[in-house]
Scaffold this active site. Structure first.
Site, PDB file in Angstrom:
ATOM      1  N   CYS A 261       0.811  -1.225   0.000  1.00 31.95           N
ATOM      2  CA  CYS A 261       0.000   0.000   0.000  1.00 31.95           C
ATOM      3  C   CYS A 261       0.845   1.276   0.000  1.00 31.95           C
ATOM      4  O   CYS A 261       0.653   2.174  -0.823  1.00 31.95           O
ATOM      5  CB  CYS A 261      -0.986  -0.015   1.165  1.00 31.95           C
ATOM      6  SG  CYS A 261      -0.252   0.152   2.806  1.00 31.95           S
ATOM      7  N   HIS A 309      -2.660   1.402   6.789  1.00 30.87           N
ATOM      8  CA  HIS A 309      -3.016   1.288   5.378  1.00 30.87           C
ATOM      9  C   HIS A 309      -3.196   2.676   4.777  1.00 30.87           C
ATOM     10  O   HIS A 309      -3.632   3.607   5.461  1.00 30.87           O
ATOM     11  CB  HIS A 309      -4.306   0.486   5.205  1.00 30.87           C
ATOM     12  CG  HIS A 309      -4.580   0.103   3.781  1.00 30.87           C
ATOM     13  ND1 HIS A 309      -3.888  -0.882   3.122  1.00 30.87           N
ATOM     14  CD2 HIS A 309      -5.460   0.610   2.866  1.00 30.87           C
ATOM     15  CE1 HIS A 309      -4.338  -0.978   1.883  1.00 30.87           C
ATOM     16  NE2 HIS A 309      -5.286  -0.081   1.696  1.00 30.87           N
ATOM     17  N   HIS A 321      -5.835   1.963  -4.261  1.00 33.55           N
ATOM     18  CA  HIS A 321      -4.934   1.410  -3.238  1.00 33.55           C
ATOM     19  C   HIS A 321      -4.531  -0.006  -3.615  1.00 33.55           C
ATOM     20  O   HIS A 321      -5.113  -0.628  -4.514  1.00 33.55           O
ATOM     21  CB  HIS A 321      -5.608   1.437  -1.850  1.00 33.55           C
ATOM     22  CG  HIS A 321      -6.724   0.459  -1.677  1.00 33.55           C
ATOM     23  ND1 HIS A 321      -6.955  -0.216  -0.491  1.00 33.55           N
ATOM     24  CD2 HIS A 321      -7.691   0.020  -2.522  1.00 33.55           C
ATOM     25  CE1 HIS A 321      -8.013  -1.003  -0.623  1.00 33.55           C
ATOM     26  NE2 HIS A 321      -8.480  -0.877  -1.833  1.00 33.55           N
TER      27      HIS A 321
END
Length: 346
Positions: A261, A309, A321
């Site tokens: 990520c 994240h 993402h």
């Protein structure tokens, strides 16, 4: 004498019969609980429970991945510093050798010219003027010797300081590498457990893992949103993210063909000429914090309480993402995970 009774003969096979009965009773005991209630094996988890467990493992693996990324960044920096210290020490070694050679030359010259008292040498000299010039040279040579000794001492002190600094960096590097190993084992362990759980599901049941609401937002319909970005660099980062849709998630990867990520967001802004830190918990401080209502394309959006994240906002409540190993880089709603904050990088 009293009568002696002969012991009764055991019935043939009687021991085996009793043993069999005992085993039968033991088996019956294990199959029943108190009050004769039958004990059943724990039910197998449902597909939904397996998917929830796998999603949790992926999140935990991502936390460990960001810790790994941070430790790797520090290990790389320590290794770079160690290399620079070694290069500087080598240069100082060269300067030390030169200083020692110069000092040796001065000492050899003094040895060759020494022996007579200066006053006697002047008295015996057939050319007093020439002798006085030589005496002045000897005085200068003495000063030069002192300067060379000082230079040698300075280089020796510098080398010792560098060696001390290098020892500290070596210790730091060993610690960072041990930390890397721990985080790597955590990540690989959780991913292996997730794969083991997924192997119990059918292909159809596995389809929902890590997907959540993002299945309805995989297209490239939002390519035009980069024009809504606050500046050209944010627009370039968004455009890069769109180009990477479908790329696989690989933990620790920063592109160009696979990402985790924070690796994706770092690569997107690198393509736009902006340097971002490696980890989510450092990236959130890499710009100006903005509220969710202020989001513009190019803003970084962060999730979970541990800031584990990150995605890049592309407008219309959507982000791009790299979710987890079960899902490639994709467009997804910002509200599919617990929102933790946002940063405008440029």
């Amino acid at each position: 004498m009293g009568t002696h009774r002969r012991p009764r003969q055991r019935a043939k096979g009687g021991g085996r019969a009793r043993t069999a009965a005992t085993i039968t009773l033991a088996g019956a005991a294990t199959a029943t609980g108190l009050g004769g209630t039958t004990v059943h094996a724990a039910p197998q988890p449902t597909a939904a429970q397996v998917r929830a467990k796998v999603d949790k493992l992926y999140q935990e693996a991502e936390v460990a991945t960001e810790k790994y990324n941070g430790a790797k960044e520090k290990a790389d920096a320590a290794e770079q510093r160690l290399e620079e210290l070694r290069d500087e020490a080598a240069r100082k070694e060269d300067r030390l050798n030169s200083a020692r050679e110069a000092l040796g030359s001065v000492a050899a010259a003094q040895y060759r010219s020494g022996g007579l008292d200066p006053a006697l040498q002047l008295a015996l000299s057939s050319d007093p003027d020439r002798y006085l010039d030589g005496a002045a040279f000897a005085e200068r040579a003495g000063s030069r010797q002192q300067a060379e000794v000082g230079r040698v001492r300075k280089e020796l002190r510098g080398i010792e300081q560098l060696r001390g600094a290098a020892r500290i960096e070596v210790t730091s590097l060993k610690s960072r590498r041990a930390e890397l190993k721990r985080h790597r084992e955590t990540v690989t362990g959780k991913l292996a457990e997730a794969r083991r759980l997924l192997s119990r599901l059918t292909a159809e049941e596995r389809a929902g893992v890590g997907d959540r609401a993002s299945r309805s937002a995989r297209g490239r319909e939002g390519l035009s949103v980069s024009t809504q970005a606050p500046n050209s660099r944010a627009a370039a980062a968004v455009a890069y993210a769109y180009q990477k849709l479908g790329s696989p998630y690989v933990w620790g990867a920063t592109g160009p063909n696979a990402f985790d990520c924070s690796g994706l967001t770092q690569a997107a802004y690198r393509a736009a000429g902006v340097s971002l830190p490696r980890t989510t918990y450092a990236q959130i401080d890499a710009g100006r914090r903005v509220s969710r209502s202020e989001l513009l394309p190019g803003d970084l959006v962060f999730f979970y309480s541990g800031i584990s994240h990150v995605g890049i906002y592309v407008g219309n409540g959507q982000m791009i993402h790299a979710p987890n190993p079960s899902a490639p880089v994709r467009v997804a709603p910002v509200d599919e995970m617990p929102f933790a904050g946002a940063t405008r990088v440029v």
